[in-house]
Design an enzyme around this catalytic site. Structure first.
Site, short mmCIF file in Angstrom:
data_model
loop_
_atom_site.label_atom_id
_atom_site.label_comp_id
_atom_site.label_asym_id
_atom_site.label_seq_id
_atom_site.Cartn_x
_atom_site.Cartn_y
_atom_site.Cartn_z
N GLN A 146 6.53 -15.82 12.25
CA GLN A 146 5.78 -14.35 12.72
C GLN A 146 4.96 -14.34 13.12
OE1 GLN A 146 7.71 -11.14 10.18
NE2 GLN A 146 6.42 -9.71 10.83
N HIS A 160 4.20 1.28 1.95
CA HIS A 160 5.11 0.35 1.84
C HIS A 160 5.87 1.19 0.60
CE1 HIS A 160 2.65 -2.80 2.64
NE2 HIS A 160 4.01 -3.02 3.59
N HIS A 174 0.94 -0.79 -0.18
CA HIS A 174 -0.23 -0.18 -0.03
C HIS A 174 0.71 1.30 -0.02
CE1 HIS A 174 0.96 0.47 3.66
NE2 HIS A 174 0.54 -1.11 4.80
O1 PAF Z 1 7.03 -5.66 8.51
C1 PAF Z 1 7.07 -6.39 7.74
O2 PAF Z 1 6.57 -6.32 6.96
C2 PAF Z 1 7.43 -7.41 8.40
O3 PAF Z 1 7.60 -7.93 9.90
C3 PAF Z 1 8.79 -7.10 7.95
C4 PAF Z 1 9.78 -6.87 8.93
C5 PAF Z 1 8.80 -7.78 6.39
C6 PAF Z 1 9.35 -9.12 8.50
O4 PAF Z 1 8.69 -10.45 8.11
#
Ligand code: PAF
Length: 283
Positions: free
Chosen positions: A61, A37, A34
């Protein structure tokens, strides 16, 4: 824009970009790009000779029952957006390029990863630190850019870079970029796409309630009452629950009872099944 899906291809492409000493910026993402980014990409382009963007939905994560499967994946659309922003190389690894058979290493950062999102999402920041360390080692950028919406994540990554003496990038070359907001103030997030039209309207209450709390906090009083009000406002505005609403030191992330001149307000709240987070400086 070149796309690399295997480590060997990435390494060759990065070496070619680097040539006789050109600088390289890395912008790690999980895709579903989006405007937030794209702002990171623009900052990166302004700062370095070449930009490498990564897209990898990192399974480590996401906790059990979280949205790993549902997380939006739209590589073709994302590639077009990156190309338009002048990104030189997209690193979109297959999962086995990041976590090959037998992978067994975890990076766990204590302190700054405790509480806030670390409290609600056990293991989340281990997953983030681990994958970011890997992405740094794979790309070896001079500088890296992250959004400040994930303020705690940025603190965890900086701590890791400092503690592990990383040089590519050095901790001082890990840059945070201010949150990009929608017209009603909602912080841009790939997860906003989960919201129905009604929920999306209700979500605007989050930044409004935070700004109201900040107006009170900046007068220097105790945080308890404005934070209590913020929770109530969110609940009457259609939020289902508030995971946390806390005042913390912006750098150490130590909890605060009132503004110390470097305070930041952190909130996570749920609307339907969607968890939204935001943070704002007390100024
Ligand atoms: O912020 C994110 O999109 C994610 O946590 C990252 C830093 C790309 C790590 O997977």
């Amino acid at each position: 824009m070149q796309t690399a899906r295997e480590l060997e291809v990435l390494r060759k492409a990065v070496d070619a970009l680097r040539g006789d000493g050109a600088t390289i910026a890395l912008v790690p993402t999980m895709g579903a790009l989006h405007e937030g980014h794209l702002t990171l990409m623009r900052e990166a382009r302004r700062t370095a000779d070449h930009v490498v963007a990564s897209i990898f939905v990192n399974p480590r994560q996401f906790g059990e029952g979280e949205d790993f499967d549902a997380y939006p994946r739209q590589l073709a659309r994302d590639s077009e957006l990156l190309e338009k922003e002048g990104v030189a190389l997209l690193w979109a690894p297959q999962p086995q390029e990041v976590y090959p058979q037998g992978y067994a290493t975890n990076i766990s950062v204590a302190g700054v990863s405790e509480g806030l999102c670390g409290g609600d999402r056990p293991g989340h920041f281990d997953g983030v630190a681990t994958v970011v360390c890997k992405l740094f080692n794979q790309v070896r950028p001079d500088i890296a850019f992250f959004g400040e919406k994930d303020w705690q994540q940025l603190a965890v990554i900086r701590r890791m870079a400092r503690d592990l003496d990383l040089t590519q990038p050095h901790v001082d070359a890990i840059r945070g970029v201010p949150i990009v907001r929608e017209k009603d103030g909602l912080a841009m997030s790939s997860r906003n796409a989960y919201l129905s039209r009604e929920q999306r309207e209700q979500a605007g209450a989050l930044p409004r309630a935070m700004r109201d709390a900040i107006a009170v906090l900046s007068e220097g009083g105790e945080a308890e009452r404005p934070l209590g009000n913020l929770r109530e406002v969110l609940q009457v505005s259609g939020f289902d629950s508030v995971d946390y609403a806390e005042l913390r030191d912006a750098d150490s992330l130590e909890p605060l009872e009132k503004d110390n001149g470097n305070a930041r307000l952190f909130v996570a709240a749920r609307i339907g099944g969607t968890r939204l987070i935001d943070n704002m400086a007390v100024e």
